[in-house]
Write a protein that holds these residues in place. Structure first.
Motif, PDB file in Angstrom:
ATOM      1  N   ARG A   9      69.678  37.149  37.780  1.00 38.88           N
ATOM      2  CA  ARG A   9      70.336  36.957  39.070  1.00 38.88           C
ATOM      3  C   ARG A   9      69.468  36.206  40.065  1.00 38.88           C
ATOM      4  O   ARG A   9      69.978  35.558  40.953  1.00 38.88           O
ATOM      5  N   SER A  10      68.147  36.310  39.926  1.00 36.26           N
ATOM      6  CA  SER A  10      67.288  35.612  40.882  1.00 36.26           C
ATOM      7  C   SER A  10      66.160  34.913  40.140  1.00 36.26           C
ATOM      8  O   SER A  10      65.775  35.330  39.038  1.00 36.26           O
ATOM      9  N   VAL A  11      65.606  33.896  40.775  1.00 41.68           N
ATOM     10  CA  VAL A  11      64.486  33.188  40.162  1.00 41.68           C
ATOM     11  C   VAL A  11      63.290  34.140  40.029  1.00 41.68           C
ATOM     12  O   VAL A  11      62.534  34.057  39.062  1.00 41.68           O
ATOM     13  N   PRO A  39      78.843  31.013  36.274  1.00 43.44           N
ATOM     14  CA  PRO A  39      80.165  31.034  36.907  1.00 43.44           C
ATOM     15  C   PRO A  39      80.095  31.031  38.436  1.00 43.44           C
ATOM     16  O   PRO A  39      80.986  30.486  39.086  1.00 43.44           O
ATOM     17  N   ASN A  40      79.031  31.607  38.987  1.00 42.43           N
ATOM     18  CA  ASN A  40      78.896  31.619  40.446  1.00 42.43           C
ATOM     19  C   ASN A  40      78.016  30.494  40.961  1.00 42.43           C
ATOM     20  O   ASN A  40      77.726  30.423  42.147  1.00 42.43           O
ATOM     21  N   GLY A  41      77.596  29.630  40.067  1.00 51.68           N
ATOM     22  CA  GLY A  41      76.783  28.485  40.478  1.00 51.68           C
ATOM     23  C   GLY A  41      75.340  28.858  40.720  1.00 51.68           C
ATOM     24  O   GLY A  41      75.063  29.867  41.350  1.00 51.68           O
ATOM     25  N   CYS A  42      74.419  28.016  40.225  1.00 54.28           N
ATOM     26  CA  CYS A  42      72.990  28.153  40.517  1.00 54.28           C
ATOM     27  C   CYS A  42      72.421  29.500  40.117  1.00 54.28           C
ATOM     28  O   CYS A  42      72.250  30.396  40.968  1.00 54.28           O
ATOM     29  N   SER A  43      72.152  29.638  38.840  1.00 52.76           N
ATOM     30  CA  SER A  43      71.394  30.814  38.427  1.00 52.76           C
ATOM     31  C   SER A  43      70.229  30.358  37.548  1.00 52.76           C
ATOM     32  O   SER A  43      70.118  29.172  37.226  1.00 52.76           O
ATOM     33  N   TYR A  44      69.394  31.295  37.200  1.00 54.35           N
ATOM     34  CA  TYR A  44      68.150  30.978  36.506  1.00 54.35           C
ATOM     35  C   TYR A  44      68.165  31.623  35.140  1.00 54.35           C
ATOM     36  O   TYR A  44      68.674  32.717  34.969  1.00 54.35           O
TER      37      TYR A  44
ATOM     38  N   SER B 222      70.768  30.292  44.787  1.00 49.27           N
ATOM     39  CA  SER B 222      71.322  31.207  43.779  1.00 49.27           C
ATOM     40  C   SER B 222      72.765  31.534  44.138  1.00 49.27           C
ATOM     41  O   SER B 222      73.127  31.617  45.312  1.00 49.27           O
ATOM     42  N   LEU B 223      73.598  31.715  43.076  1.00 49.66           N
ATOM     43  CA  LEU B 223      75.016  32.065  43.257  1.00 49.66           C
ATOM     44  C   LEU B 223      75.683  31.167  44.299  1.00 49.66           C
ATOM     45  O   LEU B 223      76.429  31.624  45.170  1.00 49.66           O
ATOM     46  N   SER B 224      75.436  29.869  44.164  1.00 51.79           N
ATOM     47  CA  SER B 224      75.840  28.945  45.220  1.00 51.79           C
ATOM     48  C   SER B 224      77.345  28.854  45.435  1.00 51.79           C
ATOM     49  O   SER B 224      77.789  28.459  46.505  1.00 51.79           O
ATOM     50  N   LYS B 225      78.139  29.195  44.404  1.00 53.73           N
ATOM     51  CA  LYS B 225      79.591  29.062  44.573  1.00 53.73           C
ATOM     52  C   LYS B 225      80.168  30.190  45.413  1.00 53.73           C
ATOM     53  O   LYS B 225      81.319  30.119  45.843  1.00 53.73           O
TER      54      LYS B 225
END
Lengths: 84, 368
Positions: A9-11, A39-44, B222-225
């Motif tokens: 969930r986080s970097v 699915p929620n964009g931008c994960s690590y 993070s979780l940008s959407k």
């Protein structure tokens, strides 16, 4: 050939995971997870070789480092969520 | 210049801190955003800083949140826990970083422990004040005016027994006195990066033992959407581009503290203050001193001079100190210096005994 992406969930958690895995001799690359498995964009993600996947999951459980998903990815094929 | 204003900010910084800031400006991108080498280096540096802070303060890396200073961290903690009309118990030595947010919120502030250098009285007062109506306890670890070391271990024990969240202002103690998030069971511990941790200004840490509410909303990488802030730490509290240049410097400051050791720093500062107190002529200045309950900060009142004029004379002589009320009017009320303020001298791990000797000689001479 498959690669496994452990999603965090986080970097910060992904960094903890990468260090824990390297400590056990597992090659672990910290990467931005591909959009198709975020699915929620931008994960690590920590990217692992196929042969190390089960051991990696076990090491992370022992270290109490939780991940949100694991995906098996191969070029040209859709990513598949797996449960280790 | 002999610098004795370390309670404001430490100076000079270790050379490695300066180098780290320069290197960060040269080689590091933005942390937790892109996947290229410059961003990776930034993310790795930030993680190492959280990890080392976690080791020093008994916290997991995710519990270590980067802030701009202790005031920022205290605002997060206070605004998480306190609403209008809530009863909050604070010490008689709090900084405006605690008092002003509470005033703005409209909290019912109860001040406990007004006797300077009297830990037993402080514990007793807190024990009486903390009851089932208490929403939070906020306590400074060390008074920024008088260097009084408050008994936060006993206060933390009371809070744990009565299930009241505790916020600790560690502005004057981080890097100087032992501090453990786990052992204290604190909800939050706020500290600046630029004082006892020897980092650059513009840095701070908030240790989160409890779930906070964010002060800022924005991009976290993070979780940008999602239009909601991430629910997890540290991202929940770190909207916007983080000060990686400062964080890189702070990492070196933390390494300096770790290598020097907190216990050595504590002993060094106590010895310097004791030496200073014994070197000043009593007819020249009155000092507020306790051999057991004081850290590396000491306040004094010059005889026959106001504090501002005296501080100016010291500055003319090449000595940097601070005069006035030190953003802590309640502390001055408690100690009886509300009308005059005080002149504050504060040392650090890098202050030399010879500097204290020169200062004392000058004070004794200039007052004659």
């Amino acid at each position: 050939m498959y690669e496994y992406y452990f999603i965090f969930r986080s970097v910060t958690r992904a960094q903890s995971a990468a260090i824990a895995l390297r400590h056990h001799g597992i090659e672990a690359a910290l990467v931005n997870a591909p959009g198709t498995i975020s699915p929620n964009g931008c994960s690590y993600a920590v990217k692992i070789k196929s042969a190390d996947s089960y051991f990696a999951a076990s090491c992370l459980r022992q270290a109490n480092i939780s991940y949100t998903h694991v995906y098996r990815v191969s070029r040209g094929l859709p990513a598949e969520e797996v449960y280790l | 210049m002999i610098y004795l204003d370390n309670a404001a900010t430490t100076m000079p910084k270790p050379p490695a801190v300066l180098q780290a800031v320069q290197d960060a400006m040269t080689y590091m991108g933005s942390l937790g955003r892109s996947g290229h080498k410059a961003a990776e280096l930034a993310s790795e540096t930030a993680f190492n800083c959280r990890k080392l802070a976690g080791e020093l303060f008994d916290a997991q890396p995710e519990q270590v949140v980067f802030t701009f200073n202790a005031t920022h961290g205290l605002n997060i903690a206070i605004k998480t826990l306190v609403s209008r009309g809530d009863k909050v118990v604070v010490s008689g030595f709090e900084h405006n970083a605690v008092l002003r947010p509470l005033h703005r919120i409209g909290a019912n502030v109860v001040i406990a422990g007004r006797k300077l250098f009297d830990q037993r009285n402080t514990v007793s007062d807190f024990s009486v004040a903390i009851d089932s109506d208490t929403k939070a306890v906020i306590c400074t670890h060390v008074s920024n005016v008088f260097g009084y070391i408050l008994p936060i271990e006993e206060i933390a024990e009371i809070c744990r027994q009565r299930s009241v969240p505790l916020v600790i202002d560690a502005a004057q103690s981080a890097g100087i006195l032992p501090l453990s998030l786990q052992a204290l069971g604190a909800a939050f511990i706020a500290m600046p990066g630029h004082k006892g941790l020897f980092g650059p200004q513009g840095t701070g840490l908030l240790l989160c033992g409890s779930a906070p509410r964010p002060l800022l909303e924005g991009g976290t990488g993070s979780l940008s959407k999602s239009l909601e802030m991430p629910e997890f730490l540290p991202d929940l509290l770190e909207a916007g581009t983080q000060n990686i240049h400062g964080i890189a410097g702070l990492l070196e400051g933390l390494r300096y503290v770790k290598n020097t050791t907190v216990s050595a720093i504590k002993q060094h500062e106590k010895a310097l203050i004791k030496f200073l107190e014994s070197s000043l002529e009593k007819k020249v200045v009155h000092t507020y001193y306790s051999p057991d309950e004081q850290s590396g900060v000491i306040s004094m009142l010059p005889t026959g001079d106001n504090c501002e004029a005296f501080a100016q004379k010291l500055s003319d002589g090449g000595f940097a100190v601070r005069s006035g009320f030190h953003c802590a009017p309640v502390a001055h009320e408690s100690a009886g210096t509300y009308e005059t303020g005080t002149v504050r001298v504060s040392v650090s791990a890098v202050t030399k005994a010879q500097e204290i000797e020169e200062f004392a000689d000058y004070v004794n001479k200039v007052k004659k």
